[in-house]
Design an enzyme around this catalytic site. Structure first.
Site, PDB file in Angstrom:
ATOM      1  N   GLU A  47       4.424 -13.759 -57.656  1.00  0.00           N
ATOM      2  CA  GLU A  47       4.387 -13.274 -59.028  1.00  0.00           C
ATOM      3  C   GLU A  47       3.550 -12.009 -59.161  1.00  0.00           C
ATOM      4  OE1 GLU A  47       4.318 -17.873 -59.388  1.00  0.00           O
ATOM      5  OE2 GLU A  47       3.831 -16.332 -57.897  1.00  0.00           O
ATOM      6  N   SER A 162      19.725 -25.978 -15.387  1.00  0.00           N
ATOM      7  CA  SER A 162      19.998 -25.904 -16.826  1.00  0.00           C
ATOM      8  C   SER A 162      20.043 -24.473 -17.351  1.00  0.00           C
ATOM      9  CB  SER A 162      18.904 -26.673 -17.595  1.00  0.00           C
ATOM     10  OG  SER A 162      17.630 -26.105 -17.356  1.00  0.00           O
ATOM     11  N   GLY A 290      10.887 -33.126 -24.440  1.00  0.00           N
ATOM     12  CA  GLY A 290      12.265 -33.286 -23.950  1.00  0.00           C
ATOM     13  C   GLY A 290      12.879 -34.513 -24.599  1.00  0.00           C
ATOM     14  N   ALA A 294      11.623 -36.682 -27.877  1.00  0.00           N
ATOM     15  CA  ALA A 294      12.503 -36.697 -29.043  1.00  0.00           C
ATOM     16  C   ALA A 294      12.864 -38.127 -29.421  1.00  0.00           C
ATOM     17  CB  ALA A 294      13.761 -35.890 -28.754  1.00  0.00           C
ATOM     18  N   GLY A 295      13.121 -38.966 -28.424  1.00  0.00           N
ATOM     19  CA  GLY A 295      13.433 -40.367 -28.705  1.00  0.00           C
ATOM     20  C   GLY A 295      12.295 -41.077 -29.402  1.00  0.00           C
TER      21      GLY A 295
END
Length: 379
Positions: A47, A162, A290, A294-295
């Protein structure tokens, strides 16, 4: 307001622990006379930037803001008061401020005779500010899980190779994703096998996120690890009972942070980690690897968003993107809603989010976050 939302997005990655906010000021005749966005924490709010550009043309006009103007004096003054002093007659905001410290700007405006109303394009404004809004309500950071995989969900071939599954365009986008995050997180498996750097490259003006490595036993991060260079700050977390003297010494020598966390059956206490990061003004975490880590996050309901980079390739064997997440039957599957879809070179970038009721609730404990120490302190 849609223009204000676009302006707000320019602040992603540089405003934490503050929200991203955009503002457009119209004069009495509805012409745009000022625009602004919150550019960095501690700097003028959206603002203030827009009012400075509008000057006297703001008097009697309308301000459109993506977040309810703040009613709090911190490193900057309250925006509600700035709007009153500028003489605007109407303020339209998209999303109410959930922060108990800064909320109440709309009431202050109304008390001063300014017409204030909220809700315009609320969903669009909330989407660009999702990480901040979620973290304020939960008092834990917003977690985005990112992975790159083939179309059949493999993150590497059977022989472990990979590089590279996805294209250079997708990899460049990952750096933009890092630049919009406050912390980038990996586990010991990734640290041991990939020696990742985790810093942002190729994004001009990016604020480097905190690099976080969860190394439960204190054996994956070596003294010469790339995350211990001076390209960005790093935090290495280990279990409270880990024999981590060598790691502590390496972290001490590199000037980074060292954290001990409670041990759980699956590794480290993730809520304790997230609480410690929140206490360091981290509002958005990018979980990069990895599959096991994540799991664990998925199993605990701590993934708020998923960004998947899918390559048009098949491997048929090799590690999957997600390891055991505590899902034993199809009825327990974590159902998602797709968001944005984008082509990046030959690859596809998919965004998905769990339903709100699939996420874990706010932590019930009010205990303080674990202390984060430089490694040369006693603790």
């Amino acid at each position: 307001m849609r223009r204000a939302v676009a302006l707000a997005a320019r602040g992603l990655g540089s405003t934490s622990p503050n929200p991203v906010v955009g503002c457009v000021v119209l004069d009495r005749d509805g012409r745009t006379v000022g625009e602004g966005w919150h550019q960095r924490a501690g700097g003028p709010h959206a603002e203030v930037h827009a009012l400075a550009e509008a000057g006297d043309d703001a008097r009697g006009g309308t301000a459109l803001v993506t977040l309810e103007p703040c009613n709090h004096t911190g490193r900057t003054g309250p925006c509600a008061q700035a709007l009153i002093e500028a003489g605007v007659s109407r303020v339209v905001y998209a999303v109410a401020d959930p922060s108990p410290v800064a909320a109440g700007g709309a009431a202050t405006l109304r008390d001063a005779g300014v017409h204030a109303e909220g809700g315009l394009l609320a969903d669009e404004a909330a989407a660009v500010n999702a990480a901040w809004l979620t973290s304020v309500r939960r008092q834990l950071p917003y977690v985005t899980w990112k992975f790159a995989a083939t179309l059949d969900g493999r993150t590497a071939a059977a022989d472990g190779t990979s590089r590279w599954i996805t294209s250079s365009e997708a990899r460049a986008d990952v750096h933009r994703l890092r630049a919009g995050s406050d912390a980038v997180l990996v586990g010991s498996g990734t640290a041991r096998s990939d020696d990742p750097h985790l810093a942002v490259r190729g994004v001009p003006g990016a604020v480097q996120p905190l690099r976080v490595v969860l190394d439960t036993e204190g054996t994956a991060v070596r003294a010469e690890a790339r995350v211990l260079d001076d390209a960005a700050p790093t935090l290495v977390a280990v279990a409270e009972d880990a024999e981590a003297g060598a790691l502590a010494a390496a972290v001490e020598d590199s000037g980074h942070q060292f954290l001990r966390l409670p041990r759980t059956a699956g590794g480290l206490d993730l809520d304790a980690l997230l609480a410690a990061l929140f206490a360091q003004d981290v509002r958005r975490v990018l979980l990069e690897g990895g599959a096991g880590l994540a799991g664990a996050f998925v199993a605990q309901g701590r993934v708020d968003e998923i960004v998947a980079y899918l390559a048009p390739a098949l491997l048929g064997a090799g590690p999957a993107a997600l390891a055991d997440a505590g899902i034993g039957t199809i009825a327990q599957a974590l159902r998602l809603s797709f968001g944005e879809t984008e082509h990046l070179g030959p690859d596809l970038r998919l965004t998905a989010r769990p339903a709100p009721d699939a996420l874990a609730p706010e932590p019930s404990s009010t205990a303080a976050a674990p202390a984060v120490h430089p490694a040369n302190e006693e603790f």
